[in-house]
Design a protein around this motif. Sequence first.
Motif, PDB file in Angstrom:
ATOM      1  N   UNK A 251       0.832  -1.209   0.000  1.00  0.00           N
ATOM      2  CA  UNK A 251       0.000   0.000   0.000  1.00  0.00           C
ATOM      3  C   UNK A 251       0.862   1.253   0.000  1.00  0.00           C
ATOM      4  N   UNK A 252       0.288   2.304  -0.542  1.00  0.00           N
ATOM      5  CA  UNK A 252       0.941   3.613  -0.535  1.00  0.00           C
ATOM      6  C   UNK A 252      -0.149   4.643  -0.253  1.00  0.00           C
ATOM      7  N   UNK A 253       0.184   5.660   0.554  1.00  0.00           N
ATOM      8  CA  UNK A 253      -0.841   6.604   0.994  1.00  0.00           C
ATOM      9  C   UNK A 253      -0.777   7.947   0.282  1.00  0.00           C
ATOM     10  N   UNK A 254      -1.973   8.457  -0.033  1.00  0.00           N
ATOM     11  CA  UNK A 254      -2.095   9.818  -0.532  1.00  0.00           C
ATOM     12  C   UNK A 254      -1.867  10.788   0.629  1.00  0.00           C
ATOM     13  N   UNK A 255      -1.152  11.878   0.419  1.00  0.00           N
ATOM     14  CA  UNK A 255      -1.025  12.879   1.486  1.00  0.00           C
ATOM     15  C   UNK A 255      -2.407  13.413   1.846  1.00  0.00           C
ATOM     16  N   UNK A 256      -2.654  13.724   3.117  1.00  0.00           N
ATOM     17  CA  UNK A 256      -3.989  14.191   3.522  1.00  0.00           C
ATOM     18  C   UNK A 256      -4.438  15.463   2.824  1.00  0.00           C
ATOM     19  N   UNK A 257      -3.492  16.269   2.350  1.00  0.00           N
ATOM     20  CA  UNK A 257      -3.885  17.523   1.700  1.00  0.00           C
ATOM     21  C   UNK A 257      -4.163  17.377   0.206  1.00  0.00           C
ATOM     22  N   UNK A 258      -4.135  16.160  -0.330  1.00  0.00           N
ATOM     23  CA  UNK A 258      -4.461  15.980  -1.745  1.00  0.00           C
ATOM     24  C   UNK A 258      -5.544  14.930  -1.973  1.00  0.00           C
ATOM     25  N   UNK A 259      -5.818  14.098  -0.978  1.00  0.00           N
ATOM     26  CA  UNK A 259      -6.759  12.980  -1.159  1.00  0.00           C
ATOM     27  C   UNK A 259      -8.123  13.442  -1.656  1.00  0.00           C
ATOM     28  N   UNK A 260      -8.633  14.541  -1.099  1.00  0.00           N
ATOM     29  CA  UNK A 260      -9.973  15.002  -1.478  1.00  0.00           C
ATOM     30  C   UNK A 260     -10.047  15.464  -2.926  1.00  0.00           C
ATOM     31  N   UNK A 261      -8.894  15.820  -3.500  1.00  0.00           N
ATOM     32  CA  UNK A 261      -8.881  16.333  -4.870  1.00  0.00           C
ATOM     33  C   UNK A 261      -8.627  15.268  -5.925  1.00  0.00           C
ATOM     34  N   UNK A 262      -7.837  14.254  -5.602  1.00  0.00           N
ATOM     35  CA  UNK A 262      -7.403  13.349  -6.670  1.00  0.00           C
ATOM     36  C   UNK A 262      -7.629  11.868  -6.405  1.00  0.00           C
ATOM     37  N   UNK A 263      -8.173  11.487  -5.249  1.00  0.00           N
ATOM     38  CA  UNK A 263      -8.393  10.051  -5.059  1.00  0.00           C
ATOM     39  C   UNK A 263      -9.311   9.534  -6.169  1.00  0.00           C
ATOM     40  N   UNK A 264      -8.857   8.608  -6.995  1.00  0.00           N
ATOM     41  CA  UNK A 264      -9.592   8.209  -8.206  1.00  0.00           C
ATOM     42  C   UNK A 264     -11.050   7.823  -7.982  1.00  0.00           C
TER      43      UNK A 264
END
Length: 524
Positions: free
Chosen positions: A312-325
């Motif tokens: 697993x690899x994590x999206x930074x919390x400040x970008x997840x809302x914008x780009x999580x597919x």
Amino acid sequence: MSGKRKRVVLTIKDKLDIIKKLEDGGSSKQLAVIYGIGETTVRDIRKNKEKIITYASSSDSTSLLAKRKSMKPSMYEELDRAMLEWFNQQRARGNPISGPICAKRAEFFFYALGMDGDFNPSAGWLTRFKQRHSIREINIRNERLNGDETAVEDFCNNFRDFIEQENLHPEQIYNADETGLFWKCLPSRTSVIKGKCTVPGHKSVEERVTIMCCANATGLHKLKLCVVGKAKKPRSFKSTDTLNLPVSYFSQKGAWMDLSIFRQWFDKIFVPQVREYLRSKGLQEKAVLLLDNSPTHPNENVLRSDDGQIFAKYLPPNVASLIQPLDQGVIATMKRNYRAGLLQNNLEEGNDLKSFWKKLTLLDALYEISMAWNLVKPVSISRAWKLILPNIEEKEGLDFDEEDISVGTVATILQHTKGLENVTTENVEKWLEVDSTEPGYEVLTDSEIIRRAQGQTDESSENEEEDIELIPEKHVNHAAALQWTENLLDYLEQQGDMILPDRLVIRKLRATIRNKQKMTNSSQ
């Protein structure tokens, strides 16, 4: 005479590796030799397995787990538990967190918990708190977390470099995301009805489940939906084996995803199915699962296959809302498919909405949501990755002429639904979006965080679950199933408008039941 064995102090990561090897059948004796420790130490690790996994799952940093050698508790354990719960929740929601904010919140929880003595949430306390839970740097400058477009660009560039370095193809890149679903939520001429409640805005626990979608970047491999319900054996399941459901079903007293369920899903479902799929495509059995920072997602070090090739690899919390597919319209499309499917079924059965609603069961909903997920087109998923992997659509050569279900489509179905002919477009939109912001994890208030930190549980929820689960199972033998199949075939033969494929399916089913009956009789 052999010399005295040198004392070895294992890191948390070492202990996790040993737990993995033990689960795979490794012996205590072999592992003791490999790690240079005593067999007693290995047995102690086995005994404390859940404690170690829980600690590692709540950690924020894989690198720190590789250095940390103890799980030394805080002298204020209840405060520590409350702060960790609050911190994980804030990070998952993308709220800004800073040192002063943490200190102020710690002071609030200290007095709210009724703890004795003086407490000074100093910089030293904050450092020790981060070390205890392997938390990376807290955002000291209190920068805005939601909608950080510069951070999006940085992450996407770094992620593309990462997949190039790892030689990963889009087929090997996955995303999973949870959402809440009000499965018995029906539209109204005046408001949205959630479950049995007609009061707008009220959430019925009984008619809510957590759904987790997972697919690769091409959209060509969609795993079965993971569904978390409240009861282990809901009434509608009757004698149905959960392994035969169209979804991967788990239970949790609040119908929430949690760390334990997620880890089970990763180890027992995600890893084996991804391996099988990649094998079928002639690709290396290597993959990455991209996740957001939900409190229910364990540390990267826990989410790793035995050989380390699927991780697993994590999206930074400040970008997840914008780009999580999967958040880019994919989950919304699935929910629209589900609700449009419910209305279409009601229309085909000729029921009034009240009667249809009354008969709708969780088992019906699971089949319908599974169908709704199957109807999500690969192109919809592939498009959702365009911010992270801008060249994927061109490389995969997908067809973009297909359209998803719109508000207008649903409104047209409603025009033919008894009792809902005059529902406005605005109400349709509200209905379709009723659980759009519903998370897959439990969001606790400060009071609930305090109760949980003190070890208090919601007894009413537990008792309610027991009431649902204690239902006698009905066993159907081969002879009865065969008789019902014969009756159904007789019925179909008498109906002049039944098409041949329908009858052939039932005949095939009859042959399967007959074979099972013969095998049972021959073994007796």
